[in-house]
Design a protein around this motif. Structure first.
Motif, short mmCIF file in Angstrom:
data_model
loop_
_atom_site.label_atom_id
_atom_site.label_comp_id
_atom_site.label_asym_id
_atom_site.label_seq_id
_atom_site.Cartn_x
_atom_site.Cartn_y
_atom_site.Cartn_z
N ARG A 1 7.33 -4.84 -4.03
CA ARG A 1 6.02 -4.31 -3.64
C ARG A 1 5.84 -4.38 -2.13
NH1 ARG A 1 0.45 -6.83 -5.93
NH2 ARG A 1 1.24 -8.66 -4.80
N GLU A 2 6.26 -5.46 -1.49
CA GLU A 2 6.14 -5.57 -0.05
C GLU A 2 6.98 -4.51 0.66
OE1 GLU A 2 7.28 -9.54 0.69
OE2 GLU A 2 5.36 -10.42 0.08
N ALA A 3 8.16 -4.25 0.15
CA ALA A 3 9.02 -3.23 0.76
C ALA A 3 8.40 -1.85 0.63
CB ALA A 3 10.40 -3.26 0.12
N MET A 4 7.82 -1.57 -0.52
CA MET A 4 7.19 -0.27 -0.73
C MET A 4 5.96 -0.11 0.19
SD MET A 4 7.53 -0.09 -4.87
CE MET A 4 6.70 1.48 -5.04
N THR A 5 5.21 -1.19 0.38
CA THR A 5 4.03 -1.14 1.27
C THR A 5 4.46 -0.87 2.70
OG1 THR A 5 2.84 -2.69 -0.17
CG2 THR A 5 2.04 -2.45 2.09
N ARG A 6 5.55 -1.54 3.15
CA ARG A 6 6.03 -1.30 4.51
C ARG A 6 6.53 0.13 4.66
NH1 ARG A 6 8.38 -6.40 3.65
NH2 ARG A 6 10.42 -5.42 3.28
N ALA A 7 7.16 0.63 3.62
CA ALA A 7 7.66 2.00 3.69
C ALA A 7 6.52 3.01 3.80
CB ALA A 7 8.51 2.29 2.45
N GLU A 8 5.43 2.76 3.05
CA GLU A 8 4.28 3.67 3.10
C GLU A 8 3.66 3.65 4.50
OE1 GLU A 8 0.38 5.20 3.07
OE2 GLU A 8 0.84 3.07 3.40
N ALA A 9 3.58 2.45 5.10
CA ALA A 9 3.00 2.35 6.45
C ALA A 9 3.89 3.05 7.46
CB ALA A 9 2.84 0.87 6.81
N GLY B 1 4.90 14.40 1.47
CA GLY B 1 5.17 14.37 0.03
C GLY B 1 5.68 13.01 -0.44
N ALA B 2 6.61 12.43 0.35
CA ALA B 2 7.14 11.11 0.00
C ALA B 2 6.04 10.06 0.03
CB ALA B 2 8.26 10.73 0.96
N ARG B 3 5.15 10.13 1.08
CA ARG B 3 4.07 9.15 1.18
C ARG B 3 3.11 9.30 0.02
NH1 ARG B 3 -0.79 9.02 5.60
NH2 ARG B 3 -1.62 6.95 5.00
N SER B 4 2.84 10.55 -0.37
CA SER B 4 1.92 10.79 -1.49
C SER B 4 2.50 10.22 -2.79
CB SER B 4 1.68 12.30 -1.64
OG SER B 4 0.89 12.57 -2.79
N THR B 5 3.81 10.42 -3.00
CA THR B 5 4.46 9.88 -4.21
C THR B 5 4.37 8.36 -4.24
OG1 THR B 5 6.00 11.74 -4.30
CG2 THR B 5 6.63 9.74 -5.49
N MET B 6 4.58 7.74 -3.06
CA MET B 6 4.51 6.29 -2.98
C MET B 6 3.11 5.79 -3.31
SD MET B 6 6.71 3.83 -2.07
CE MET B 6 7.79 4.53 -0.83
N ASN B 7 2.09 6.45 -2.71
CA ASN B 7 0.70 6.00 -2.89
C ASN B 7 0.16 6.32 -4.28
OD1 ASN B 7 -0.08 4.72 -0.46
ND2 ASN B 7 -0.17 6.71 0.60
N ASP B 8 0.54 7.46 -4.82
CA ASP B 8 -0.06 7.91 -6.08
C ASP B 8 0.67 7.40 -7.32
OD1 ASP B 8 -1.81 9.28 -4.47
OD2 ASP B 8 -0.77 11.22 -4.65
N ILE B 9 1.97 7.08 -7.20
CA ILE B 9 2.75 6.75 -8.40
C ILE B 9 3.32 5.32 -8.33
CG2 ILE B 9 4.78 7.33 -9.82
CD1 ILE B 9 4.36 10.25 -8.97
N TRP B 10 4.23 5.06 -7.34
CA TRP B 10 5.00 3.83 -7.40
C TRP B 10 4.23 2.58 -7.02
CZ3 TRP B 10 8.77 3.90 -10.40
CH2 TRP B 10 9.54 5.06 -10.60
#
Length: 616
Positions: free
Chosen positions: A16-24, A45-54
């Motif tokens: 989860r921490e890695a995904m949060t850093r990636a979104e930022a 598109g990648a940021r939207s997928t991260m925020n909306d799904i994963w």
């Protein structure tokens, strides 16, 4: 998974921490260049997928009961599968919780990993390897070991974790189960059907995989010693594993002797009697299937031939080992000269032992197989022989003569006997001296076989006549006893003479057995015919060889054959042969006559010598 759920909360937090850093990081990307429009759309598109799904999905896992709502637990290491699961979970850092959801029967068979292979070796080395396994556990282990054997990296992880104690525990457990199952199957009708064999098929598959793992490791590490693992195993369990190992003949013979000696010692005071087959049976079967191993084992056990002939549950295996191990195809002449007299001496000693003959009633047949390829060196008292004493030679011949089945077996071994006679007789390039030596050997073989067969016929006739005389003596005594109780002389005389009258009647219609004298005369006539046939056969072979070599002209009349309908076969053949020689070149005729005389005189001389030995 078998009632347990494994997970790693720390790794989930790190994800989860890695995904949060990636979104930022994605949100921080800025670019107003028109040419970067397509790239920026991909970033959004990648940021939207991260925020909306994963990220929502990952956050939801922390609300799952698998994270904080299930009760912490541990895996009961009591059986093999759970022990393996516990070790695998520990190596992966999983925390364990109870799982109230329905579980499938047994663990999911996902592909084995290096960690799982190592855990399997550790589980088998612990208490789980000592405890009796269920059929389901054996089937599960069989599948896992096949997977390990198919991947060198899994073998490399599994073997160091599987201790020698573990090997002994697992193999001993399976060996005991298998031996008892086979014993029970054989008790009823001495046979094994498909259903019975299925009881230990899984165990055999486990040993096959273990053997394959060791063989593959041996090729990678040639200096490793697989035999070390056998020292702590029972002989039967070790034999099951040895069957799967690709030992060379010398190593196999050494290992077999050590295991068979251990087994024999344990059988002196067995906890259970009549358990079989034994380690000796398994090892002998393996040696018989390994080129030269049977001979190597026979040579290595000459100091104690009982390790060949008195250790198997099935004595036929020992008899087969004796024949295969002494076969001239694999036993060198110098080895035979050393081994055959020792083995014959052991056979002769045991042939007078009632307990041994109860165990191995076919010892005489085994003796026939033993000496068949070595008739001449065993029974000939000359420099080319094995140096056996007259007493030994007489004893071994009498052992065969007294046993009809053994003598029949010897006579049926014609190919093994013929293989010992030189082929120089029919070789076009052979010298006269070589042909004469070959004829001398042929005559010796024929004489030995002929006298043994004649002796058997005469002894059979003597026994039959003795039984016949005994029967009529008993009848006569009975009649005399009956007549002594009758007061009227005329009647008493009639009763007393009834036996003699009945005997005269049986003889008049041909029921009297052939006399010993007639059998002797018949056997001598057979000897005359055999000598003539042998001489004619050799002369024909030499004639063909001389024709092929150009010493006899093509179209020359072939040698005469004995007239088997003649009153005196030998004399008639000699007359016809001498007339035929008159039409040949003198040097050719002289050589052929010498060959014919050699077969006749040597056959007669050898026959006289062997007949004197056995009292014919």
């Amino acid at each position: 998974m078998s009632g347990y759920l494994g997970y790693d909360p720390d790794r989930l937090t790190m994800l989860r921490e890695a995904m949060t850093r990636a979104e930022a990081d994605l949100a921080s990307i800025r670019c107003t260049d028109v040419d970067a429009t397509s790239a920026m759309q991909t970033v959004r598109g990648a940021r939207s997928t991260m925020n909306d799904i994963w990220l929502p999905f990952t956050n939801s896992l922390f609300q799952c009961r698998a994270m904080d709502g299930y009760s912490p637990t541990s895996i009961d290491p009591g059986d093999l599968i759970n022990s393996w699961l516990g070790l695998t979970a520990t190596r992966r850092g999983w925390r364990l919780a109870t799982d109230p959801l329905p579980a499938v029967a047994g663990p999911a068979l996902e592909p084995m990993t290096i960690e799982a292979a190592r855990a399997l070796g550790e589980a088998l080395s612990g208490p789980a390897g000592r405890e009796p396994m269920t059929g389901d556990e054996v089937a599960w282990l069989q599948g896992r070991l096949v997977e390990v054997a198919n991947h060198p990296e899994l073998v490399a992880a599994f073997l160091p974790a599987f201790t020698t104690v573990g090997w002994a525990n697992v193999c001993n457990q399976f060996g005991e189960i298998r031996q008892h199952a086979i014993t029970e199957a054989l008790l009823y009708d001495r046979s094994i059907n498909a259903d019975e064999h299925g009881q230990w098929a899984g165990i055999d598959a486990v040993f096959a995989s273990l053997g394959r793992i060791l063989n593959d490791n041996q090729r990678v590490h040639p200096s490793s010693d697989r035999a070390v693992l056998l020292k702590d195993m029972t002989p039967y369990a070790a034999a099951l594993l040895v069957q799967q190992l690709d030992f060379d003949a010398d190593t196999l013979a050494d290992v077999a002797r050590e295991l068979i000696e251990r087994e024999r010692l344990s059988l002196y005071y067995p906890e259970e009697t009549n358990t079989g087959p034994r380690a000796a049976d398994l090892l002998m079967t393996t040696m018989l299937a390994t080129p030269t191993a049977a001979t190597t084992y026979v040579i290595k056990t000459l100091d104690d031939p009982a390790l060949v002939l008195a250790v198997a549950f099935d004595p036929a295996l020992g008899n087969t080992m004796l024949a295969a191990g002494t076969d001239p195809a694999s036993m060198a002449p110098e080895q035979a000269e050393q081994a055959i007299p020792v083995l014959i001496d052991w056979v002769l000693n045991e042939s007078t032992s009632t307990p041994y003959l109860v165990y191995n009633p076919f010892l005489a047949i085994a003796a026939a197989d033993l000496i068949a390829p070595y008739l001449l060196p065993v029974l000939r008292p000359d420099a080319a022989g094995f140096g056996m004493s007259a007493q030994q030679r007489e004893a071994i011949e009498n052992l065969l003569i007294a046993n009809n089945a053994a003598l029949d077996h010897l006579l049926a071994a014609r190919e093994r006997i013929a293989a010992t006679v030189s082929s120089a007789i029919s070789d076009p390039d052979a010298s006269f001296a070589a042909r004469k030596d070959a004829v001398h050997d042929l005559a010796g073989v024929l004489a030995i076989v002929d006298t043994m067969a004649r002796a058997a016929d005469i002894r059979d006739a003597e026994r039959v006549v003795a039984e016949y005389e005994l029967a009529w003596s008993i009848i006569g005594m009975g009649a005399d006893a009956a007549s002594s109780l009758i007061e009227t002389p005329a009647v008493a005389g009639a009763v007393g003479s009834a036996g003699a009258i009945l005997r005269a009647f049986t003889e008049s219609i041909g029921l009297e057995p052939t006399s010993v004298a007639e059998v002797r005369a018949s056997s001598l006539n057979h000897f005359d015919v055999a000598t003539s046939l042998a001489g004619a056969s050799v002369v024909c072979a030499v004639f063909d060889a001389m024709t092929a070599a150009g010493r006899i002209a093509p179209g020359t009349a072939p040698p005469p054959l004995p007239d088997l309908d003649a009153a005196h076969v030998g004399a008639t053949y000699a007359h016809d042969f001498n007339e035929w020689l008159d039409d040949l070149e003198p040097d050719v005729a002289k050589e052929l006559d010498a060959i014919k005389q050699t077969i006749a005189s040597d056959h007669e001389a050898e026959t006289d010598a062997n007949g004197e030995l056995i009292g014919l």
